[in-house]
Enzyme design. Structure first.
Site, mmCIF file in Angstrom:
data_model
loop_
_atom_site.group_PDB
_atom_site.id
_atom_site.type_symbol
_atom_site.label_atom_id
_atom_site.label_comp_id
_atom_site.label_asym_id
_atom_site.label_seq_id
_atom_site.Cartn_x
_atom_site.Cartn_y
_atom_site.Cartn_z
ATOM 1 N N GLY A 47 -3.199 9.609 11.556
ATOM 2 C CA GLY A 47 -2.727 8.422 12.262
ATOM 3 C C GLY A 47 -1.236 8.486 12.525
ATOM 4 N N GLN A 52 7.036 5.330 14.167
ATOM 5 C CA GLN A 52 7.288 6.674 13.616
ATOM 6 C C GLN A 52 7.832 7.627 14.675
ATOM 7 O OE1 GLN A 52 3.182 7.002 11.744
ATOM 8 N NE2 GLN A 52 4.422 8.124 10.253
ATOM 9 N N CYS A 90 1.622 10.938 4.645
ATOM 10 C CA CYS A 90 2.206 10.243 5.796
ATOM 11 C C CYS A 90 3.117 11.217 6.527
ATOM 12 C CB CYS A 90 3.012 9.046 5.298
ATOM 13 S SG CYS A 90 3.834 8.128 6.614
ATOM 14 N N LEU A 91 3.027 11.262 7.851
ATOM 15 C CA LEU A 91 3.847 12.206 8.618
ATOM 16 C C LEU A 91 5.349 11.921 8.460
ATOM 17 C CD1 LEU A 91 1.736 12.558 11.901
ATOM 18 C CD2 LEU A 91 1.945 14.210 10.036
ATOM 19 N N HIS A 132 -3.150 1.873 6.556
ATOM 20 C CA HIS A 132 -1.885 2.613 6.491
ATOM 21 C C HIS A 132 -1.085 2.387 7.782
ATOM 22 C CE1 HIS A 132 0.483 6.306 5.175
ATOM 23 N NE2 HIS A 132 0.833 6.198 6.450
ATOM 24 N N GLU A 133 -1.772 2.466 8.932
ATOM 25 C CA GLU A 133 -1.063 2.326 10.216
ATOM 26 C C GLU A 133 -0.625 0.889 10.469
ATOM 27 O OE1 GLU A 133 -0.017 5.003 11.455
ATOM 28 O OE2 GLU A 133 -1.346 6.181 10.182
ATOM 29 N N HIS A 136 2.449 0.338 8.652
ATOM 30 C CA HIS A 136 3.603 0.886 9.386
ATOM 31 C C HIS A 136 4.109 -0.136 10.398
ATOM 32 C CE1 HIS A 136 4.439 5.019 8.291
ATOM 33 N NE2 HIS A 136 3.170 5.395 8.403
HETATM 34 CO CO CO Z 1 2.241 7.046 7.694
#
Ligand code: CO
Length: 156
Positions: A47, A52, A90-91, A132-133, A136
């Site tokens: 995701g 991000q 997480c990226l 999670h998204e 964010h």
């Molecule tokens: Co993340």
């Protein structure tokens, strides 16, 4: 399409709540969605949220099991009372993984690229990815949700 640089922690934009998107048919938004999908694929993520990649907009994309989900202005319809803990990455935190407690099931409403309402009911990894998204988009990072797992529980 373009691969966008991913913003990593501790950049402050990651902890700022994103803004609701009004003009969904805007060509800039269409390009952003395509770029985010390409960026997600390139980084082999599940995701990606717009903040991000430096855009403080309520938009995220998820790719899981060969299915692509594009969510504009997502919000919860319901969350299960039951929760479960699993490891997440997480990226924006390359190479870091933590156990996080999430709702087992969620129901999320969002708009698609045509501005139509879509509803996703999910459990398992998709439920976790959605939470999670959406976190964010609310400026909440998974490190602030790290579960304290006792040594006893970890052995199970
Ligand atoms: Co993340």
């Amino acid at each position: 399409m373009a691969i966008l640089p991913i913003i990593t922690y501790p950049n402050k934009i990651l902890e700022k709540k994103t803004g609701k998107i009004g003009d969904i048919k805007n060509s800039g938004l269409r390009k952003l969605v395509l770029d985010m999908l390409e960026t997600l694929e390139e980084n082999k993520g599940i995701g990606l949220a717009a903040n991000q990649v430096g855009k403080s907009l309520r938009l995220c994309v998820i790719k899981l099991d060969g299915k692509t989900h594009i969510l504009i202005n997502p919000k919860y319809k319901s969350k299960s009372w039951r929760k479960e803990i699993a490891e997440e990455g997480c990226l924006s935190f390359p190479g870091r993984f933590f156990p996080v407690r999430r709702h087992r099931k969620v129901k999320v409403a969002a708009q698609d690229r045509q501005g139509n309402e879509l509803v996703i009911e999910a459990d398992g990894i998709l439920s976790r990815a959605l939470q999670h998204e959406i976190d964010h988009l609310d400026g909440i990072l998974f490190i602030s949700r790290k579960a304290r797992v006792s040594a006893k529980k970890q052995l199970k």
